[in-house]
Design a protein around this motif. Sequence first.
Motif, PDB file in Angstrom:
ATOM      1  N   ALA A 118     104.196 -10.031 114.749  1.00 48.67           N
ATOM      2  CA  ALA A 118     105.303 -11.218 114.217  1.00 48.67           C
ATOM      3  C   ALA A 118     106.437 -10.769 113.297  1.00 48.67           C
ATOM      4  CB  ALA A 118     104.402 -12.295 113.360  1.00 48.67           C
ATOM      5  N   LEU A 119     106.517  -9.400 113.131  1.00 46.73           N
ATOM      6  CA  LEU A 119     107.579  -8.958 112.537  1.00 46.73           C
ATOM      7  C   LEU A 119     108.413  -7.973 113.304  1.00 46.73           C
ATOM      8  CD1 LEU A 119     108.512  -8.406 109.556  1.00 46.73           C
ATOM      9  CD2 LEU A 119     107.382  -6.101 109.536  1.00 46.73           C
ATOM     10  N   ALA A 120     109.733  -8.303 113.475  1.00 51.05           N
ATOM     11  CA  ALA A 120     110.776  -7.695 114.293  1.00 51.05           C
ATOM     12  C   ALA A 120     110.814  -6.192 113.958  1.00 51.05           C
ATOM     13  CB  ALA A 120     112.126  -8.338 114.450  1.00 51.05           C
ATOM     14  N   ALA A 121     111.158  -5.295 114.712  1.00 54.50           N
ATOM     15  CA  ALA A 121     111.393  -3.973 114.280  1.00 54.50           C
ATOM     16  C   ALA A 121     112.357  -3.529 113.509  1.00 54.50           C
ATOM     17  CB  ALA A 121     111.794  -3.115 115.852  1.00 54.50           C
ATOM     18  N   ASP A 122     113.234  -4.489 113.214  1.00 59.79           N
ATOM     19  CA  ASP A 122     114.245  -4.114 111.975  1.00 59.79           C
ATOM     20  C   ASP A 122     114.019  -4.995 110.884  1.00 59.79           C
ATOM     21  OD1 ASP A 122     115.026  -6.414 113.174  1.00 59.79           O
ATOM     22  OD2 ASP A 122     117.117  -5.844 113.748  1.00 59.79           O
ATOM     23  N   GLU A 123     113.046  -5.456 110.790  1.00 61.19           N
ATOM     24  CA  GLU A 123     112.862  -6.400 109.665  1.00 61.19           C
ATOM     25  C   GLU A 123     111.779  -5.773 108.611  1.00 61.19           C
ATOM     26  OE1 GLU A 123     112.810 -10.990 111.507  1.00 61.19           O
ATOM     27  OE2 GLU A 123     111.083  -9.951 111.321  1.00 61.19           O
ATOM     28  N   GLY A 124     111.773  -6.217 107.616  1.00 59.21           N
ATOM     29  CA  GLY A 124     111.068  -5.745 106.174  1.00 59.21           C
ATOM     30  C   GLY A 124     111.699  -4.442 105.767  1.00 59.21           C
ATOM     31  N   TYR A 125     110.984  -3.839 104.783  1.00 60.81           N
ATOM     32  CA  TYR A 125     111.347  -2.629 104.129  1.00 60.81           C
ATOM     33  C   TYR A 125     111.768  -1.397 105.057  1.00 60.81           C
ATOM     34  CZ  TYR A 125     110.586  -5.048  99.484  1.00 60.81           C
ATOM     35  OH  TYR A 125     110.672  -6.002  98.477  1.00 60.81           O
ATOM     36  N   LEU A 126     110.646  -1.271 105.871  1.00 58.73           N
ATOM     37  CA  LEU A 126     110.811  -0.041 106.671  1.00 58.73           C
ATOM     38  C   LEU A 126     111.577  -0.320 107.786  1.00 58.73           C
ATOM     39  CD1 LEU A 126     109.264   2.708 106.482  1.00 58.73           C
ATOM     40  CD2 LEU A 126     107.886   1.814 108.452  1.00 58.73           C
ATOM     41  N   GLY A 127     112.010  -1.476 108.052  1.00 61.94           N
ATOM     42  CA  GLY A 127     112.897  -2.071 109.346  1.00 61.94           C
ATOM     43  C   GLY A 127     114.023  -1.154 109.381  1.00 61.94           C
ATOM     44  N   VAL A 128     114.608  -0.729 108.011  1.00 65.68           N
ATOM     45  CA  VAL A 128     115.858   0.093 108.088  1.00 65.68           C
ATOM     46  C   VAL A 128     115.972   1.097 108.712  1.00 65.68           C
ATOM     47  CG1 VAL A 128     115.169   0.872 105.879  1.00 65.68           C
ATOM     48  CG2 VAL A 128     117.974   0.594 106.141  1.00 65.68           C
ATOM     49  N   LEU A 129     114.785   1.935 108.865  1.00 65.76           N
ATOM     50  CA  LEU A 129     114.688   3.097 109.640  1.00 65.76           C
ATOM     51  C   LEU A 129     115.029   2.879 111.117  1.00 65.76           C
ATOM     52  CD1 LEU A 129     111.492   4.803 108.095  1.00 65.76           C
ATOM     53  CD2 LEU A 129     113.894   5.232 107.531  1.00 65.76           C
ATOM     54  N   ASN A 130     114.400   1.752 111.543  1.00 63.69           N
ATOM     55  CA  ASN A 130     114.624   1.199 113.076  1.00 63.69           C
ATOM     56  C   ASN A 130     116.150   0.865 113.285  1.00 63.69           C
ATOM     57  OD1 ASN A 130     112.112   1.963 113.472  1.00 63.69           O
ATOM     58  ND2 ASN A 130     111.289   0.005 112.652  1.00 63.69           N
ATOM     59  N   SER A 131     116.940   0.464 112.448  1.00 64.00           N
ATOM     60  CA  SER A 131     118.067  -0.143 112.682  1.00 64.00           C
ATOM     61  C   SER A 131     119.252   0.767 112.470  1.00 64.00           C
ATOM     62  CB  SER A 131     118.206  -1.396 111.597  1.00 64.00           C
ATOM     63  OG  SER A 131     118.379  -1.151 110.172  1.00 64.00           O
ATOM     64  N   ARG A 132     118.964   2.179 111.941  1.00 63.15           N
ATOM     65  CA  ARG A 132     119.915   3.161 111.697  1.00 63.15           C
ATOM     66  C   ARG A 132     120.334   3.587 113.174  1.00 63.15           C
ATOM     67  NH1 ARG A 132     116.795   5.915 106.679  1.00 63.15           N
ATOM     68  NH2 ARG A 132     117.487   4.358 105.277  1.00 63.15           N
TER      69      ARG A 132
END
Length: 361
Positions: free
Chosen positions: A347-361
């Motif tokens: 239910a959580l997108a890859a770029d969501e949440g605290y760790l999502g920032v690692l997937n959006s770089r």
Amino acid sequence: MLKKNFAIAAVTCLLVACAAGPQSADQQAASAIVYPAPPDEPRFYFERTIVGSADFEIVNSETRWRRALTGEVATSAGFSKPFDVEVCHGTMFVSDSVSRQVYRLSARDGDFSQIGLREPGQLRKPLGMATDEDCNLYVADQTAKRIVKYDQNGNYLNAFGGSDMFDRLSYVEVDASGDHIYAVDTGGVSSDRHHVRVLDGMTGEVLFDIGRRGAGDGELNLPRDIAMAPNGDLYVVDGGNFRVQVFRPDGAFAGKMGSIGNRTGQFSRPKGIDIDADGNVYVVDSAFGNFQIFNSSGQLLMFIGNRGTDGGPGMFMLPSGLAVDEDGRVYMVDQYFSKVDVFRPAALAADEGYLGVLNSR
């Protein structure tokens, strides 16, 4: 001229590759490792493996270009024998019993530091960890027989314990306010301290003990990890009795789940435990190489992971600690492969949440 054109083409291809964007959603879905396996509806995705500080490093386009052109190689402080993991507001702490420190890695700014390498607050054998609502870190140091407290940046604050208080201190939990610390004494063959010792979070004074050595309800045999549910109940991994026991905050026995066996829903070598915001209980089994998810009533929902010798995604040989962060991501440590595997709820997108920032770089 041919050599010159070839060189230009090679550099162009290299730069194009470096500038390529992330995979599309369809590409990611096609290559994803999901749990449970198709055709069942996915509930978790394998997201990444973390083996050291480089996995949290901020790598921007300038860094990629420089490394492509100069051959610069990223450096990383890798785990030796990680034991437990704790996550608070995007900062991950990993205890390492061999290098005798706690690694601190921040997803927000890529910051990396090492905790407990020197006094005050030097660690001798860090094992279980916990954090309060301010992300203060509490570490169970088994050799020093004390609980060491640091702030969210790893600065030493205080320590409680000693040989007169613990025999085999292994794990720790703390309530949100930090008012009460719950220290698990695993005991041993010749020890009667198979219990949870409750301490005052400010003074370190012993308030009372939960459990005693035995196999009956409310009794413990080689207790392992401990986790606090949203309602304040305490879930204790009762390793030698192959079950999880539930206690009220005042120490009263409230229930149990699990039994010895090799089928799903049973335990063979239970170790780590954590509880998500909905009250679901996650229990690591070192023998099975997985973690099982139960609801608060003890009903098995699913399991994730398998025992394997290659150390690939979701494969474990000696799993130990586990943490569920505020977004529902699950982090599990494997001591044999010196890694932390991360699983993201569907239910959580890859770029969501605290760790999502690692997937959006």
